[in-house]
Design an enzyme around this catalytic site. Structure first.
Site, PDB file in Angstrom:
ATOM      1  N   TYR A 122      15.399 -58.088  27.391  1.00 36.08           N
ATOM      2  CA  TYR A 122      15.434 -58.108  25.932  1.00 36.08           C
ATOM      3  C   TYR A 122      16.760 -57.551  25.420  1.00 36.08           C
ATOM      4  CZ  TYR A 122      14.300 -56.888  21.090  1.00 36.08           C
ATOM      5  OH  TYR A 122      14.318 -56.759  19.718  1.00 36.08           O
ATOM      6  N   LYS A 169      19.834 -59.604  23.432  1.00 40.32           N
ATOM      7  CA  LYS A 169      20.278 -59.216  22.092  1.00 40.32           C
ATOM      8  C   LYS A 169      21.759 -58.845  22.095  1.00 40.32           C
ATOM      9  CE  LYS A 169      16.638 -59.657  19.450  1.00 40.32           C
ATOM     10  NZ  LYS A 169      16.625 -60.567  18.283  1.00 40.32           N
TER      11      LYS A 169
END
Length: 244
Positions: free
Chosen positions: A155, A159
């Site tokens: 994750y 990002k």
């Protein structure tokens, strides 16, 4: 400050959480909306709510982990004939929290990058040239301030990649009225953030979409939504404009 009344905005991940609240906020400012979710049916309630503000609304579905599904959605948006001036890439995915992070499977990275990096950039690449041609546009990509958590490596990496490509794109339009920026909602109590997060989803308004309303032709900002909690959009814009 930009007046969004009568303009069209695409909001991904609009069926719940921050995307849902963003849609209501934008509608309250008179902005017409294209709402995205995995399935159109789950957007029906929201569509009826935003239309109470007197704005127009389309609902679109796409599985953001599937590039073909994204392309199909973009084609359907084009077929509506509307001019998309604003994109809020809100949708995101956190695969899981891997306590034994040394055993993180490669599939976690593949899925995370598909949804959190590739999908928003496909959308940017589709609409940004049209914005440049018309001389106006606003794109806000949802970032994350996550740091020091290898348990969420896929994750955070996806990002970080989104941050990088957004800032690189920003250099190509800086000084023009096509602006692309990043917004970090903070750790919020949503389906993604979980019930133990310190911030409510409501705390992200208006900060999560303040980049839409800026009009100083500066791109590449990283805006923390929590810095604008409790402010009016006018106050939030005045504060954000001080960020170089």
């Amino acid at each position: 400050m930009v007046d969004v009344k009568g303009r069209w905005a695409l909001i991904t991940g609009a069926s719940r959480g921050i995307g849902y609240l963003t849609a209501l906020f934008m509608a309250s400012k008179g902005c017409n909306l294209i709402l995205h979710a995995r399935k159109k049916e789950i957007l029906e309630r929201l569509a009826k709510k935003v239309e109470l503000f007197g704005v127009k609304c389309y609902t679109m579905e796409a599985e953001l982990s599937n590039p073909d599904s994204i392309r199909a959605m973009l084609q359907k948006i084009d077929e509506t004939g509307v001019q998309v001036d604003i994109v809020l890439n809100n949708a995101g995915l956190q695969v899981t929290y891997r306590t034994d992070y040394f055993k993180t499977p490669s599939e976690d990275y593949d899925l995370s990058f598909r949804v959190n990096t590739t999908a928003p950039m496909m959308i940017c690449y589709h609409f940004m040239p049209k914005m440049i041609e018309r001389g106006f546009g606003r794109i806000v990509n949802t970032s994350s301030g996550i740091n020091g958590e290898p348990q969420q490596g896929p994750y955070s990496a996806s990002k970080a990649a989104l941050d990088k490509v957004t800032k690189d794109l920003a250099l190509t339009v800086d000084g023009t009225d096509v602006m692309i920026n990043l917004a970090d909602p903070g750790w919020c109590r949503t389906d993604l953030g979980g019930p133990n997060a310190p911030n409510s989803a409501e705390s992200t308004i208006p900060g999560i979409c303040v980049g839409v309303f800026l009009d100083d032709k500066k791109s590449g900002r990283w805006l923390s939504a929590q810095d604008y909690t409790g402010l009016t959009i006018e106050e939030a814009v005045a504060k954000a404009m001080k960020i170089s």
